[in-house]
Design an enzyme around this catalytic site. Structure first.
Site, short mmCIF file in Angstrom:
data_model
loop_
_atom_site.label_atom_id
_atom_site.label_comp_id
_atom_site.label_asym_id
_atom_site.label_seq_id
_atom_site.Cartn_x
_atom_site.Cartn_y
_atom_site.Cartn_z
N ASP A 82 95.68 14.86 41.83
CA ASP A 82 95.61 14.30 43.17
C ASP A 82 94.35 14.79 43.87
OD1 ASP A 82 96.17 13.12 45.60
OD2 ASP A 82 97.73 14.55 46.16
N ASP A 116 92.09 9.09 48.35
CA ASP A 116 93.37 9.68 47.95
C ASP A 116 93.96 8.97 46.74
OD1 ASP A 116 95.68 11.10 47.82
OD2 ASP A 116 96.42 10.58 49.81
#
Length: 435
Positions: free
Chosen positions: A311, A108
């Protein structure tokens, strides 16, 4: 010399030839990466279809984005914390401690903290694997309040016995809380053909965790640009990855260090905007608009530098409403397929097609995405996702809030983050064959 110090040094020296080259130069290592819903994943559930997986991932993105609207504005200055906790994304295997306890963790770039659930757990969500027991590791050590890494972040605090505690919140209301600690973190590197280990890496050992986490969640590897991120702790200023198609058998890699740099034809770059802080650790770039066929579409926010977050942990892409609306209008005129308004309403996406409707020939016009200083030809396989048999939907959603370049937009592009030179690079590739 204390036994614990000898132990740490032995781990470090055993790996030094793989990690470092001559004159102390850093040598890259890579780690295999797969989608959490891939048949190769330990989380794979053969009882559900790929359509169900797609709808679940889409719903997760939309739900988390809606919750985030109350907290985040369009300005990147107001985007202060991760927007979701249990998003369906890409995972890699790491190991903790002297016994190399294995964890499949979500990769992440929007999270600052690397953490896992630890036992004995006082208030943990149910997970399929046993939580990590730090007592089994001779290298595990609680961080103290006086440690520099325990300073500056709003989610860190001083607890009983001068222990550094953390309470890390996500935009959907999920939280993880526990002790900040150091331990050996190991990665299986294909490039090195061995496990490479790093001592004294700060991690979160979570004892109170809850929210939208699922039983398959065993941890998160935080790659955001902050002091506690794995990349910054390893002093890595360049990393890259190549995301294979959702739910595919493809096994790709994430590469850390100089070998992560993209080379060859077709590399495009745009300024990467970062602050390297606890409060604003995200990676930003500037989205300008689209060219769809021969039609140019420019967002009103084109002159706002750093208007989009990239992201790896978010499935869908959220871009300014005016640009997405313009794209939908062009596609309405050029694509001769029946729109599925029911699916759009049920799922919450901006555009869906019945690909088996009479006369349907679902071929999108050429889509070029304009970034600051770069144009990216965006293939149809990234633009559409099949959410049920015979129904494909656009993976871009219009938003009035913060824009996010999600992982479906990044599929089959090598993506390089070069924080030292402030560049974000892309190169088209078959990520299932990435080396």
């Amino acid at each position: 010399m204390e036994l614990s110090t000898k132990l740490l040094l032995s781990f470090f020296l055993a790996q030094i030839l793989c990690i470092r080259g001559g004159a102390g130069s850093v040598v890259s290592f890579d780690v295999d990466m797969i989608h959490s819903d891939s048949p190769l994943s330990p989380y794979y559930d053969p009882s559900i279809t790929n359509f169900e997986r797609a709808r679940r991932a889409v719903k997760s993105s939309l739900d988390h984005q809606r919750v985030s609207h109350s907290s985040f504005g369009r300005s990147r200055r107001s985007f202060r914390s991760p927007i979701r906790a249990g998003e369906f994304g890409y995972i890699m295997r790491i190991s903790l401690g002297t016994n190399k306890y294995p964890i499949w963790a979500i990769v992440d770039t929007g999270s600052t903290l690397t953490w896992t659930q630890c036992s004995p757990c006082e208030g943990c969500f149910k997970q399929n694997a046993k939580p990590y027991n730090p007592k089994t590791s001779r290298s595990y050590k609680l961080a103290k309040c006086t440690d520099p890494q325990c300073q500056g972040a709003g989610y860190l605090s001083c607890g009983y016995g001068s222990r550094c505690n953390y309470l890390y919140g996500y935009g959907d209301g999920s939280e993880t809380g526990g002790n900040l600690a150091t331990d050996i973190v190991s990665f299986w590197s294909t490039r090195c053909a061995k496990s490479v280990s790093f001592p004294r890496i700060y991690i979160g050992c979570g004892y109170v965790n809850g929210g939208t986490f699922t039983p398959v969640t065993t941890g998160i590897v935080g790659l955001a640009n902050s002091p506690l991120a794995i990349t910054n702790q390893l002093n890595v200023t360049t990393f890259s990855y190549c995301l294979p198609n959702l739910f595919s058998n493809g096994r790709s890699k994430i590469v850390f260090g100089p070998q992560a740099k993209l080379k060859g034809r077709g590399v495009v770059s745009t300024p990467l905007i970062t602050e390297s802080s606890y409060e604003n650790p995200f990676y930003y770039f500037t989205f300008k608009g689209f060219r769809v066929g021969s039609t140019e579409i420019t967002t009103l926010f084109a002159n706002q530098t750093g208007n989009t977050v990239i992201d790896s942990g978010t499935t869908l892409t959220f871009l300014p409403y005016d640009a997405v609306h313009g794209m939908v209008m062009v596609l309405n005129k050029t694509v001769k397929c029946q729109r599925n308004y029911t699916a759009e309403q049920d799922i919450g996406l901006d555009l869906c097609y019945n690909i088996r409707s009479p006369g349907c020939d679902l071929r999108l016009p050429r889509i070029v995405v304009h970034f600051d200083g770069a144009d990216l030809v965006w293939p149809e396989s990234n633009a559409l996702i099949e959410v049920e048999d015979g129904v494909k939907c656009l993976t871009i959603v219009g938003t009035f809030f913060v824009s996010i370049w999600g992982n479906t937009a990044q599929m089959n592009f090598k993506t390089e983050y070069d924080t030292a030179n402030g560049l974000l690079k892309f190169q088209r590739a078959d990520c299932s064959k990435s080396k």
